[in-house]
Write a protein that holds these residues in place. Structure first.
Motif, PDB file in Angstrom:
ATOM      1  N   PRO A  87       0.814  -1.229   0.000  1.00 45.26           N
ATOM      2  CA  PRO A  87       0.000   0.000   0.000  1.00 45.26           C
ATOM      3  C   PRO A  87       0.848   1.279   0.000  1.00 45.26           C
ATOM      4  CG  PRO A  87      -0.874  -1.576   1.582  1.00 45.26           C
ATOM      5  CD  PRO A  87       0.452  -2.123   1.118  1.00 45.26           C
ATOM      6  N   GLU A  88       1.955   1.264   0.767  1.00 41.91           N
ATOM      7  CA  GLU A  88       2.828   2.439   0.751  1.00 41.91           C
ATOM      8  C   GLU A  88       3.450   2.615  -0.626  1.00 41.91           C
ATOM      9  OE1 GLU A  88       6.636   4.534   2.985  1.00 41.91           O
ATOM     10  OE2 GLU A  88       6.496   2.350   2.998  1.00 41.91           O
ATOM     11  N   TRP A  89       3.835   1.490  -1.240  1.00 41.94           N
ATOM     12  CA  TRP A  89       4.460   1.593  -2.557  1.00 41.94           C
ATOM     13  C   TRP A  89       3.482   2.126  -3.593  1.00 41.94           C
ATOM     14  CZ3 TRP A  89       8.765   2.717  -4.234  1.00 41.94           C
ATOM     15  CH2 TRP A  89       9.002   2.682  -5.617  1.00 41.94           C
ATOM     16  N   GLN A  90       2.224   1.744  -3.514  1.00 41.22           N
ATOM     17  CA  GLN A  90       1.235   2.223  -4.481  1.00 41.22           C
ATOM     18  C   GLN A  90       1.087   3.744  -4.400  1.00 41.22           C
ATOM     19  OE1 GLN A  90      -1.878  -0.456  -3.200  1.00 41.22           O
ATOM     20  NE2 GLN A  90      -1.571  -1.824  -4.949  1.00 41.22           N
ATOM     21  N   ARG A  91       1.139   4.290  -3.192  1.00 44.11           N
ATOM     22  CA  ARG A  91       1.082   5.750  -3.031  1.00 44.11           C
ATOM     23  C   ARG A  91       2.343   6.404  -3.614  1.00 44.11           C
ATOM     24  NH1 ARG A  91      -0.644   3.998   2.087  1.00 44.11           N
ATOM     25  NH2 ARG A  91       1.351   4.529   3.065  1.00 44.11           N
ATOM     26  N   THR A  92       3.467   5.759  -3.363  1.00 43.71           N
ATOM     27  CA  THR A  92       4.740   6.282  -3.877  1.00 43.71           C
ATOM     28  C   THR A  92       4.757   6.264  -5.399  1.00 43.71           C
ATOM     29  OG1 THR A  92       5.818   5.419  -1.887  1.00 43.71           O
ATOM     30  CG2 THR A  92       7.250   6.007  -3.736  1.00 43.71           C
ATOM     31  N   GLU A  93       4.296   5.172  -5.972  1.00 43.19           N
ATOM     32  CA  GLU A  93       4.248   5.023  -7.431  1.00 43.19           C
ATOM     33  C   GLU A  93       3.393   6.132  -8.060  1.00 43.19           C
ATOM     34  OE1 GLU A  93       2.953   1.543 -10.631  1.00 43.19           O
ATOM     35  OE2 GLU A  93       2.237   1.446  -8.576  1.00 43.19           O
ATOM     36  N   ALA A  94       2.239   6.414  -7.445  1.00 47.16           N
ATOM     37  CA  ALA A  94       1.367   7.484  -7.960  1.00 47.16           C
ATOM     38  C   ALA A  94       2.087   8.836  -7.900  1.00 47.16           C
ATOM     39  CB  ALA A  94       0.069   7.532  -7.152  1.00 47.16           C
ATOM     40  N   GLY A  95       2.842   9.063  -6.824  1.00 46.32           N
ATOM     41  CA  GLY A  95       3.584  10.311  -6.686  1.00 46.32           C
ATOM     42  C   GLY A  95       4.688  10.446  -7.718  1.00 46.32           C
ATOM     43  N   LEU A  96       5.359   9.338  -8.049  1.00 47.27           N
ATOM     44  CA  LEU A  96       6.426   9.370  -9.050  1.00 47.27           C
ATOM     45  C   LEU A  96       5.864   9.640 -10.441  1.00 47.27           C
ATOM     46  CD1 LEU A  96       8.521   6.352  -7.731  1.00 47.27           C
ATOM     47  CD2 LEU A  96       9.259   8.743  -7.756  1.00 47.27           C
ATOM     48  N   LYS A  97       4.731   9.014 -10.760  1.00 47.94           N
ATOM     49  CA  LYS A  97       4.103   9.251 -12.065  1.00 47.94           C
ATOM     50  C   LYS A  97       3.690  10.710 -12.201  1.00 47.94           C
ATOM     51  CE  LYS A  97       2.248   4.585 -12.873  1.00 47.94           C
ATOM     52  NZ  LYS A  97       1.010   3.762 -12.958  1.00 47.94           N
ATOM     53  N   GLN A  98       3.107  11.263 -11.128  1.00 47.31           N
ATOM     54  CA  GLN A  98       2.693  12.666 -11.134  1.00 47.31           C
ATOM     55  C   GLN A  98       3.897  13.570 -11.386  1.00 47.31           C
ATOM     56  OE1 GLN A  98       2.320  14.643  -7.320  1.00 47.31           O
ATOM     57  NE2 GLN A  98       0.271  15.372  -7.844  1.00 47.31           N
ATOM     58  N   ARG A  99       4.975  13.274 -10.691  1.00 47.88           N
ATOM     59  CA  ARG A  99       6.182  14.112 -10.752  1.00 47.88           C
ATOM     60  C   ARG A  99       6.788  14.106 -12.157  1.00 47.88           C
ATOM     61  NH1 ARG A  99       9.215  15.914  -6.380  1.00 47.88           N
ATOM     62  NH2 ARG A  99      11.345  16.519  -6.920  1.00 47.88           N
ATOM     63  N   ILE A 338       4.457  21.077 -10.510  1.00 46.57           N
ATOM     64  CA  ILE A 338       3.314  20.157 -10.454  1.00 46.57           C
ATOM     65  C   ILE A 338       2.011  20.942 -10.359  1.00 46.57           C
ATOM     66  CG2 ILE A 338       2.165  18.411  -9.009  1.00 46.57           C
ATOM     67  CD1 ILE A 338       5.006  17.356  -8.313  1.00 46.57           C
ATOM     68  N   LYS A 339       2.000  21.946  -9.509  1.00 47.62           N
ATOM     69  CA  LYS A 339       0.796  22.770  -9.328  1.00 47.62           C
ATOM     70  C   LYS A 339       0.451  23.506 -10.622  1.00 47.62           C
ATOM     71  CE  LYS A 339      -2.359  24.692  -6.603  1.00 47.62           C
ATOM     72  NZ  LYS A 339      -3.513  23.908  -6.161  1.00 47.62           N
ATOM     73  N   TYR A 340       1.464  24.014 -11.315  1.00 48.09           N
ATOM     74  CA  TYR A 340       1.248  24.823 -12.516  1.00 48.09           C
ATOM     75  C   TYR A 340       0.681  23.990 -13.664  1.00 48.09           C
ATOM     76  CZ  TYR A 340       2.236  27.993 -16.415  1.00 48.09           C
ATOM     77  OH  TYR A 340       2.118  28.788 -17.528  1.00 48.09           O
ATOM     78  N   TYR A 341       1.279  22.836 -13.936  1.00 52.06           N
ATOM     79  CA  TYR A 341       0.876  22.050 -15.107  1.00 52.06           C
ATOM     80  C   TYR A 341      -0.286  21.104 -14.835  1.00 52.06           C
ATOM     81  CZ  TYR A 341       5.098  23.780 -17.342  1.00 52.06           C
ATOM     82  OH  TYR A 341       6.055  24.603 -17.870  1.00 52.06           O
ATOM     83  N   LEU A 342      -0.378  20.568 -13.629  1.00 54.75           N
ATOM     84  CA  LEU A 342      -1.387  19.553 -13.325  1.00 54.75           C
ATOM     85  C   LEU A 342      -2.494  20.063 -12.403  1.00 54.75           C
ATOM     86  CD1 LEU A 342       0.979  16.477 -12.727  1.00 54.75           C
ATOM     87  CD2 LEU A 342      -0.076  17.219 -14.880  1.00 54.75           C
ATOM     88  N   ASP A 343      -2.298  21.235 -11.813  1.00 56.42           N
ATOM     89  CA  ASP A 343      -3.235  21.786 -10.834  1.00 56.42           C
ATOM     90  C   ASP A 343      -3.488  20.780  -9.709  1.00 56.42           C
ATOM     91  OD1 ASP A 343      -4.805  23.736  -9.673  1.00 56.42           O
ATOM     92  OD2 ASP A 343      -6.626  23.137 -10.733  1.00 56.42           O
ATOM     93  N   GLN A 344      -2.392  20.175  -9.236  1.00 55.33           N
ATOM     94  CA  GLN A 344      -2.470  19.192  -8.149  1.00 55.33           C
ATOM     95  C   GLN A 344      -1.413  19.533  -7.108  1.00 55.33           C
ATOM     96  OE1 GLN A 344      -1.721  15.415 -10.031  1.00 55.33           O
ATOM     97  NE2 GLN A 344      -3.531  15.526 -11.343  1.00 55.33           N
TER      98      GLN A 344
END
Length: 484
Positions: A87-99, A338-344
């Motif tokens: 579960p921790e890795w899944q959150r990390t993976e989502a953060g890496l993709k976003q980045r 991240i905020k500028y391009y993805l509004d996240q």
């Protein structure tokens, strides 16, 4: 002979990846810790020897440059894996993709309209002094608008358990072959622990890499001709270049093996003639890629390669110019990017950073050099840094002068209490500091390795994990405890 007693294992206030408290393994590490505790010192030594023999037989090496010599060394490996719950890795993976998605949008914007600069979100002076911005790439359109197809982001965990991104490697990141080979070695040494099915596999990286590279081909529909361009056998990552070529079933080439024709297409020289190349996974630095455009004395690149790329006749991964985002000063702006391009909001935090180009930050850094880690903007491999608490007064004075002379080139961060992981040292289990480099592939969609390359500082108390400076590595297990 004595066995491992986890009651005696003391990470001394650091967050430990396997042990939550003396004698109490974390749930995801319970199976491993129980197994290790069942082995006596002789059996542990046999496991360590088995790993060393496997590394020798498999020919896993890296090159160290020292005093003008190049030395091939066996890959330094610790048999005790680092474990992360799924579960921790899944959150990390989502953060890496976003980045990485945001960073690719950022790079593409810089080589086109530069909206982020015009909107005042990213300082024009940072771009103006970027060592890795390539004017030759302005206006070029890349497949899927991706520039950094392969990214290795370094993650560290602080003493409160928070996982931070320490830096992003977007030029020619290395280490993924060692991640894959670490798993192969661990399966030989600890085969019984893989029988449960809870340890997630990592062996699909090369097929994912091949698919991603294929998706970039300028000739869709055909079987693309893909090559890996290496600087040659004297490069420190040559083992990885040859490993990935062999695993993907593609040609490993040097610059002299390629030629750009009158039609501005790239061809590979074969015994029976020329063969057109569609995709080049280049492991050569920008400045040596094409003597027609960059360093005119380069013997490593291919004359006319940039012409062929600009016309869309060949795809390059990573794209030249992607390194504009591989800058430790740019790193400090990634949350805004991240905020500028993805509004996240960023899913993974940055380490708090001070930019010496700003007066207030610079004053703070100069007044606190004994507490901070100072990094130049574009060095890699752990070189050129000042680790304040471990530096001499003379070294700190030298860095103060460097900062004052070129503030844009320096940033500083607090000294993190890097997490530890049990490591077999001289027959005993001792805590050693670790980081993690996952790899993110970006084609039509992003994809992240299951875990990554865990690097470990083998010297007691050291925070330096780079293999070129005495570090080693471990297998990384993403463990699913859900029972599915």
């Amino acid at each position: 002979m004595s066995k491992v007693d986890w009651q005696d294992y003391n990470p001394k206030g650091f967050y430990d990846e396997l042990i939550a408290a003396p004698g109490k393994p974390r749930p995801e590490a319970a199976m491993l810790c129980e197994y290790l505790a069942s082995l006596d010192a002789r059996e542990l030594a046999e496991h360590k020897t088995a790993a060393e023999v496997a590394i020798q037989l498999m020919g896993i090496t890296f090159t160290v440059y020292t005093e003008g010599n190049m030395i091939d060394r066996a890959w330094p490996f610790d048999i005790v894996p680092r474990i992360i719950p799924l579960p921790e890795w899944q959150r990390t993976e989502a953060g890496l993709k976003q980045r990485v998605q945001a960073l690719n949008l950022f790079i593409d914007d810089l080589y086109h309209e530069q909206k982020i600069v015009k909107d005042g979100v990213f300082p024009a002076e940072v771009l103006a002094q970027s060592a890795n911005f390539r004017p030759q790439c302005v206006g070029i359109h890349t497949p899927h608008n991706v520039w950094a197809h392969i990214c290795g982001s370094d993650l560290v965990r602080d003493k409160d358990g928070t996982l931070y991104v320490l830096e992003d490697n977007l030029r020619v990141p290395s280490g993924v072959s060692y991640m894959l080979e670490n798993r192969n070695v661990t399966k030989r040494v600890l085969p019984d622990l893989f029988a449960t099915g809870r340890i997630q596999p990592v062996d699909d990286y090369t097929s994912q890499l091949y698919e991603m590279l294929s998706s970039m081909s300028p000739r869709p529909g055909d079987d693309p001709v893909i090559v890996i361009l290496t600087p040659g056998i004297y490069n420190s990552a040559y083992y990885e270049h040859s490993y990935l070529a062999q695993q993907m079933g593609v040609q490993l080439v040097e610059g002299s093996d390629l030629v750009v024709g009158d039609d501005d297409c790239v061809y590979m020289r074969l015994v029976d003639g020329l063969c057109r190349v569609d995709v080049i996974y280049r492991r050569v630095d920008d400045m040596f890629l094409d003597p027609e455009v960059f360093n005119p004395d380069s013997m490593l690149g291919v004359r006319g390669l940039m012409r062929a790329w600009r016309k869309g006749n060949v795809a390059l991964a990573n794209a030249p110019g992607a390194g504009v985002a591989d800058d430790k000063v740019v790193y400090a702006f990634v949350p805004q990017i991240i905020k500028y391009y993805l509004d996240q909001e960023p899913l993974l935090p940055n380490v708090p950073s001070y930019l010496c180009m700003f007066d207030q930050d610079r004053d703070y850094v100069l007044a606190n050099l004994d507490k901070l880690v100072v990094k130049p903007a574009n060095e890699s491999g752990g070189y050129g840094m000042l680790i304040g608490p471990h530096a001499s007064k003379k070294e700190r004075q030298k860095f103060a002068e460097l900062i004052k002379a070129n503030p844009r080139n320096y940033m500083a961060q607090p000294t993190l209490s890097l997490s530890t992981s049990p490591t077999l040292c001289d027959g005993a289990m001792e805590p050693r500091h670790v980081d993690l480099r996952p790899f993110i592939l970006s084609g039509e969609t992003p994809w992240v390795t299951t875990g990554g390359l865990t690097r470990v500082a083998l010297t007691k108390g050291s925070l330096v994990v780079n293999s070129s400076q005495g570090g080693g590595s471990k297998d990384t297990w993403i463990v699913d405890l859900s029972g599915n």
